[in-house]
Scaffold this active site. Structure first.
Site, PDB file in Angstrom:
ATOM      1  N   ASP A 133      27.490 -12.917  33.293  1.00 34.36           N
ATOM      2  CA  ASP A 133      27.095 -11.903  32.324  1.00 34.36           C
ATOM      3  C   ASP A 133      27.433 -10.543  32.926  1.00 34.36           C
ATOM      4  O   ASP A 133      27.024 -10.236  34.044  1.00 34.36           O
ATOM      5  CB  ASP A 133      25.594 -12.004  32.027  1.00 34.36           C
ATOM      6  CG  ASP A 133      25.135 -11.008  30.986  1.00 34.36           C
ATOM      7  OD1 ASP A 133      25.917 -10.729  30.058  1.00 34.36           O
ATOM      8  OD2 ASP A 133      24.012 -10.490  31.109  1.00 34.36           O
ATOM      9  N   ILE A 134      28.193  -9.742  32.218  1.00 31.93           N
ATOM     10  CA  ILE A 134      28.600  -8.437  32.742  1.00 31.93           C
ATOM     11  C   ILE A 134      27.451  -7.451  32.543  1.00 31.93           C
ATOM     12  O   ILE A 134      27.056  -7.163  31.410  1.00 31.93           O
ATOM     13  CB  ILE A 134      29.869  -7.931  32.031  1.00 31.93           C
ATOM     14  CG1 ILE A 134      30.988  -8.964  32.181  1.00 31.93           C
ATOM     15  CG2 ILE A 134      30.291  -6.586  32.588  1.00 31.93           C
ATOM     16  CD1 ILE A 134      32.176  -8.711  31.305  1.00 31.93           C
ATOM     17  N   GLU A 176      29.935 -10.281  26.192  1.00 35.30           N
ATOM     18  CA  GLU A 176      30.352 -10.027  27.579  1.00 35.30           C
ATOM     19  C   GLU A 176      29.869 -11.128  28.511  1.00 35.30           C
ATOM     20  O   GLU A 176      29.612 -10.898  29.681  1.00 35.30           O
ATOM     21  CB  GLU A 176      29.872  -8.645  28.047  1.00 35.30           C
ATOM     22  CG  GLU A 176      28.405  -8.498  28.305  1.00 35.30           C
ATOM     23  CD  GLU A 176      27.557  -8.196  27.069  1.00 35.30           C
ATOM     24  OE1 GLU A 176      26.352  -8.120  27.234  1.00 35.30           O
ATOM     25  OE2 GLU A 176      28.082  -8.036  25.955  1.00 35.30           O
TER      26      GLU A 176
END
Length: 181
Positions: A133-134, A176
């Protein structure tokens, strides 16, 4: 079966000469195609007709077979569907690949992951799954716009792909979020 005649298209598809009258399938077909035709002939004789897809001589071919009304002959039709299959595969790849990141789509990727989990459990083979997960991605979109955010996602996906093994899989799970296995 004994060939009575074959049109030029049939001969091109199977790389056989047009002088095949009086020859049986063992004399006409290479081993790759011979087994298929022997089995297919049996189905046509049993059912009176048949329809199968085959791969032969690097081509995908649709074969139809039908017994004549008097029962003494089998008529075969062969159609080269290689271009159709190729286009179908391209379309399938497009549907299963995220346009932006070139990772697998969530739907296709999760189904693929489920099959890998099943395989792993059934064969007692380890399987590692990583969720990425960004962090702080929303501010990038908010401050610099979605074009910049898309660029960042593409670069992150490319970076992940460059660091994983060729047989590893990357899925774009969410905006993302990525899953690797």
């Amino acid at each position: 079966f004994i060939f009575e005649r074959a049109n030029s298209s049939f001969c091109r598809l199977f790389h056989v000469g047009e002088a095949i009258k009086g020859k049986d399938n063992k004399q006409v077909f290479k081993r790759e195609c011979l087994r298929f035709f022997s089995e297919f002939e049996g189905k046509v004789i049993k059912n009176g007709y048949g329809r199968e897809y085959m791969e032969c001589n690097n081509k995908y071919i649709l074969i139809k077979g039908k017994i004549s009304k008097d029962g003494n002959k089998i008529y075969f039709t062969a159609v080269n569907i290689t271009d159709f299959i190729s286009e179908k595969e391209k379309l399938k790849k497009k549907l299963n690949t995220d346009y932006l990141t070139k990772a697998l789509t969530r739907r296709y990727g999760v189904n693929f992951l489920k099959s890998m989990v099943y395989f792993s459990r059934s064969n007692n083979v380890p399987l590692s799954v990583l969720m990425v997960d960004i962090d702080n991605f929303k501010p990038i979109n908010d401050k610099f716009g979605h074009i910049c955010g898309d660029y960042v996602l593409r670069k992150i996906s490319q970076t992940i792909k460059s660091k994983i093994r060729s047989f590893d899989v990357i899925i774009r799970y969410g905006g993302e979020e990525f899953v690797l296995f």
